[in-house]
Motif scaffolding. Structure first.
Motif, PDB file in Angstrom:
ATOM      1  N   PRO A  96       0.555  -1.187  -0.059  1.00 16.67           N
ATOM      2  CA  PRO A  96       0.057  -0.044   0.569  1.00 16.67           C
ATOM      3  C   PRO A  96       0.849   1.067  -0.005  1.00 16.67           C
ATOM      4  O   PRO A  96       2.394   0.858   0.128  1.00 16.67           O
ATOM      5  CB  PRO A  96      -0.731   0.148   1.409  1.00 16.67           C
ATOM      6  N   SER A  97      -0.363   1.994  -0.147  1.00 11.68           N
ATOM      7  CA  SER A  97       0.589   3.476  -0.440  1.00 11.68           C
ATOM      8  C   SER A  97       0.607   4.237   1.338  1.00 11.68           C
ATOM      9  O   SER A  97       1.058   3.806   2.677  1.00 11.68           O
ATOM     10  CB  SER A  97      -0.239   4.668  -1.161  1.00 11.68           C
ATOM     11  N   ASP A  98       1.904   5.520   1.013  1.00 12.04           N
ATOM     12  CA  ASP A  98       2.200   5.545   2.517  1.00 12.04           C
ATOM     13  C   ASP A  98       0.452   6.512   3.051  1.00 12.04           C
ATOM     14  O   ASP A  98       1.667   6.752   4.711  1.00 12.04           O
ATOM     15  CB  ASP A  98       3.025   6.826   2.449  1.00 12.04           C
ATOM     16  N   SER A  99       0.032   6.803   2.076  1.00  8.25           N
ATOM     17  CA  SER A  99      -0.704   7.047   3.177  1.00  8.25           C
ATOM     18  C   SER A  99      -2.393   6.311   3.224  1.00  8.25           C
ATOM     19  O   SER A  99      -3.097   6.372   4.522  1.00  8.25           O
ATOM     20  CB  SER A  99      -1.639   7.862   2.170  1.00  8.25           C
ATOM     21  N   THR A 100      -1.657   4.892   2.846  1.00 13.48           N
ATOM     22  CA  THR A 100      -2.988   4.241   3.109  1.00 13.48           C
ATOM     23  C   THR A 100      -2.576   2.944   4.589  1.00 13.48           C
ATOM     24  O   THR A 100      -3.162   2.863   5.691  1.00 13.48           O
ATOM     25  CB  THR A 100      -2.915   3.349   2.211  1.00 13.48           C
ATOM     26  N   ILE A 101      -1.050   2.879   4.823  1.00 10.36           N
ATOM     27  CA  ILE A 101      -0.859   2.218   5.894  1.00 10.36           C
ATOM     28  C   ILE A 101      -1.061   2.904   7.072  1.00 10.36           C
ATOM     29  O   ILE A 101      -1.288   2.032   7.726  1.00 10.36           O
ATOM     30  CB  ILE A 101       0.983   2.301   5.905  1.00 10.36           C
ATOM     31  N   PRO A 102      -1.367   4.198   7.566  1.00  4.92           N
ATOM     32  CA  PRO A 102      -1.496   4.660   8.646  1.00  4.92           C
ATOM     33  C   PRO A 102      -2.917   3.857   9.196  1.00  4.92           C
ATOM     34  O   PRO A 102      -3.596   3.622   9.722  1.00  4.92           O
ATOM     35  CB  PRO A 102      -1.198   5.992   8.367  1.00  4.92           C
TER      36      PRO A 102
END
Length: 609
Positions: free
Chosen positions: A84-90
Motif C-alpha cells: 500500500p501507499s504511505d497514505s494507506t498504511i496509517p
C-alpha cells in the motif's frame, strides 16, 4: 500463535520456476523477472532493503516481518501482495489498533479493580504526553500489565491537566467506575492529580490518601542522589560538555571521596572525547591480553545479582543524573578496566592528573559497595511479571539495614562515606515512616513467605499489631457474611455440630509459612502459591489478587516513553501526536498478546531479609 508467525520456511524445490506474477517481479528494480528462485539474490534484496531503510539487522528475526513473507508465499496473485501507499498504511495501522482495542475491552469486563502507573513525558518535538499502564492479576494468577494510553496533555504538566487526561482514558475504556490504585512519582503535580481524581470520580473509586502509592524506585533513586549530591558533593553532570569545561579542574585532586569520583568522571570524559585516546584505550586490552569477566558482587548464591552484573564490553560508562543507578554502573565498569584506564592516561602527559592511585581505586570500591544495594533492588522492585507491592516494606528494611551497617563500619576509616550513608538513611527513613497505609500491610501479609511473621522476626511488635488491625479491617470488606446453616439434630451423635464457618484469613495465617523468608527464590512463587491453593478461600483470594497486583514502581510507564522514542527521528518529524500514539499503543499491545516476543522477568529473585 499461528504458524504464520513462526520462522520463515523455504520451499525445498528451490529450482522450481517462479510464477511470472510472483514476488521477484514486484521486487525487481528492472522489468526483467528471474524465471527461477535464487536464494542468494533473495538475500541480496533483503540486505538492500535493510540497508536503505536504515533498519536493524534483527528485522529478519521479527515475527511480523516473517509473517508478511509467509503470507506472500501463498498469495494467489500479485494484486494481493501489492504494497500500500504511505497514505494507506496509517489506515491499516488504525484498523489493527481497533482490533486490539476490541480484544482489550472484552478482557477488562470481568476484572473488578486495577492498579495504574502513570508518568508524564515531553517528546523531542515538545509535545507533552501522559503514559498510563494498567496492572492486574487474572483468574489463572498471572501478573499482567498493558499500556492503556499515551494521552496528549493540553497545556503544561499540571495535576489538573493530568487528571483530566487520565479520566479521558478511563472513560474511553469504560473503567471510570472500577476501583483502582495509582502509582506515580512523588512530584507535587502527581499529588494534585490524585486529589483531583478523587474529587471527580469519588472516594469509592479512588481514595487519594489510601490508594495513591509513591513509586518506590523513584524514592530509592532520590536517596542515592542525595548520597552523591549532599553526602559526597559529587552529583552527576547533565552533559559531557560540562565535564570538559576546564573550570571543573578545581574539583580534581586527591583527598575527599567526592573529588575522587569527579576525577574518575573527568578521566572517562577526556578518553571518550578523542577518537585517538579512545583507540589507545581499546588497544591497551590487546597489549595485556585482557579477558572479559563478570564483576563479583560478593553476594551469596541464591540472591539475584543479575540486575547488577556487568559483562565487560571494555567501553567506559559515564553516569548521568536522569539514569537510575548509572553512577554505580560507571564505577563498577571502571573497577574492571582500571588498568586500561590508567595506562591510557599515563601515556598522555596533560591527562596524567586523572590517573587514579591504588588508594583512590579502593575508595571507589567503597562507593560502589555503598551504591550496590540501590542498583540491586531497583530492577527487582520494578518487575512486571510478579507482585512487587509485597516487597516494599522488606526493601526499605533491607536498604536501611545495609546503610546502618556502612555507617557503623566506616565511621573510623572512611568517615566521609559513613556520613554519606547517613544522608541516604535519613532520606529513606523519611519515606519509610510514611509507608503505613493498609496497602503495605495487606500486600505484605498476602505474601505466603511473610504473613505477619516478618514483623515478628524483626521484633516490631507494635508495627505487627498495627498491620494485623489494618489487614483485618480490609478483610471485613471481603469476607463472606455469616449465614447460619440449618442442620438436622442427630440424637446418636456424641457432639452436635453447630452452625458456623471457619474464617479464611485465620486459616491462611495459621497455615504453614512458605519456605524461609531469608532465602532467595523466584518472586513468582507468590503467584504459584495462590494459584495452587485450595478453592475454599474465594474471598481471601479476591483480596490477595487485588493487593498483590498493585505496582510498587511506575517504571512500566517510563518504559512506554523509551519505546515511543524509537518512533521519533529527524526523518519522522511530521509524525503527528495521534499517529505517534496509535503506533506506540499497537506496538505495546502486540507484545502483550504475545504476537511479537515473550518478555519475562519472573526469574528475578529478591532476598527478603
Amino acid at each position: 500463535m499461528t504458524n504464520a508467525l513462526g520462522p520463515l520456511e523455504y520451499k525445498s524445490q528451490l529450482d522450481t520456476p517462479f510464477p511470472s506474477q510472483g514476488l521477484d517481479r514486484f521486487l525487481a528494480p528492472t522489468p526483467l523477472v528471474p524465471q527461477r528462485f535464487d536464494q542468494q539474490l533473495f538475500r541480496d534484496k533483503l540486505a538492500l532493503f535493510i540497508t536503505t531503510a536504515s533498519l536493524p539487522y534483527t528485522i529478519a528475526e521479527n515475527p511480523h516481518f516473517q509473517a508478511v513473507l509467509n503470507m506472500a508465499q501463498i498469495a494467489p496473485s500479485l494484486a494481493h501482495v501489492k504494497l500500500p501507499s504511505d497514505s494507506t498504511i496509517p489506515i491499516n495501522i488504525l484498523r489493527v489498533y481497533r482490533g486490539y482495542e476490541d480484544r482489550i475491552r472484552k478482557l477488562f469486563v470481568d476484572i473488578p479493580s486495577f492498579s495504574y502507573t502513570v508518568d508524564a513525558w515531553t517528546s523531542e518535538w515538545r509535545v507533552p504526553f501522559l503514559g498510563i499502564t494498567a496492572h492486574w492479576i487474572d483468574e489463572s494468577w498471572k501478573q499482567n500489565s498493558i499500556v492503556l494510553g499515551l494521552e496528549l496533555l493540553e497545556g503544561s504538566h499540571t495535576g489538573v491537566n493530568m487528571a483530566a487526561a487520565f479520566i479521558r482514558v478511563l472513560e474511553h475504556w469504560n473503567l471510570q467506575e472500577k476501583p483502582f490504585f495509582l502509582t506515580a512519582d512523588n512530584a507535587s503535580n502527581m499529588k494534585t492529580m490524585a486529589t483531583e481524581l478523587e474529587l471527580e470520580l469519588g472516594s469509592d473509586v479512588f481514595d487519594s490518601k489510601e490508594n495513591r502509592i509513591p513509586c518506590i524506585a523513584h524514592i530509592i533513586n532520590l536517596a542515592a542522589q542525595d548520597i552523591l549530591r549532599d553526602g559526597l558533593k559529587a552529583e552527576a553532570r547533565d552533559s559531557e560538555e560540562d565535564m570538559l569545561d576546564d573550570r571543573g579542574d578545581n574539583m580534581i585532586g586527591s583527598g575527599s571521596a567526592g573529588k575522587i569520583l569527579q576525577k574518575l568522571r573527568k578521566g572517562i570524559v577526556t578518553i571518550r572525547a578523542s577518537p585517538q585516546r579512545l583507540k589507545k584505550y581499546r588497544d591497551s586490552f590487546k597489549e595485556k591480553n585482557h579477558v572479559d569477566r563478570m564483576i563479583d558482587n560478593e553476594y551469596t548464591e541464591g540472591e539475584s545479582s543479575q540486575p547488577v552484573r556487568i559483562i565487560e564490553s571494555r567501553e567506559l560508562i559515564l553516569d548521568i543524573p536522569t539514569r537510575w543507578n548509572s553512577t554505580y554502573y560507571m564505577i563498577a565498569r571502571a573497577l574492571v578496566v582500571k588498568q586500561a584506564y590508567n595506562r591510557t592516561l599515563r601515556g598522555i602527559p596533560e591527562l596524567q592528573k586523572f590517573e587514579l592511585t591504588d588508594d583512590e581505586w579502593q575508595c571507589l570500591q567503597k562507593i560502589s559497595e555503598l551504591l550496590f544495594e540501590f542498583a540491586r533492588l531497583t530492577p527487582l522492585i520494578s518487575g512486571e511479571s510478579y507482585p512487587t507491592m509485597n516487597l516494599v516494606i522488606t526493601a526499605y528494611n533491607r536498604l536501611l539495614n545495609v546503610l546502618e551497617a556502612h555507617i557503623e563500619a566506616w565511621n573510623d576509616n572512611w568517615p566521609e562515606l559513613s556520613a554519606a550513608a547517613k544522608v541516604g538513611w535519613v532520606k529513606l527513613q523519611g519515606y519509610y515512616c510514611k509507608a503505613t497505609g493498609h496497602v503495605y500491610a495487606v500486600a505484605t501479609a498476602m505474601d505466603p513467605r511473610l504473613k505477619y511473621e516478618w514483623w515478628e522476626a524483626e521484633n516490631w511488635d507494635e508495627y505487627r499489631s498495627e498491620a494485623i488491625e489494618l489487614v483485618n479491617t480490609t478483610w471485613d470488606k471481603y469476607k463472606p457474611a455469616f449465614v447460619p446453616v440449618q442442620q438436622a439434630y442427630d440424637p446418636d451423635a456424641l457432639i452436635q455440630r453447630r452452625p458456623g464457618r471457619a474464617d479464611q484469613l485465620a486459616r491462611y495465617i495459621n497455615a504453614y509459612t512458605l519456605d524461609d523468608p531469608t532465602s532467595g527464590h523466584s518472586n513468582t512463587i507468590v503467584l504459584d502459591y495462590w494459584h495452587g491453593e485450595v478453592n475454599d478461600w474465594p474471598q481471601l483470594k479476591a483480596m490477595a489478587r487485588t493487593y498483590l497486583a498493585i505496582a510498587a514502581s511506575s517504571a512500566s510507564s517510563e518504559q512506554v516513553f523509551s519505546r515511543a522514542k524509537h518512533f521519533l527521528s529527524p526523518e519522522r518529524n511530521r509524525l503527528g501526536s495521534e499517529k505517534l500514539r496509535t503506533r506506540v499503543l499497537v506496538d505495546s499491545w502486540s507484545r502483550f498478546f504475545g504476537e511479537n516476543e515473550k518478555i519475562s522477568d519472573g526469574s528475578r529473585t529478591m532476598r527478603l531479609s
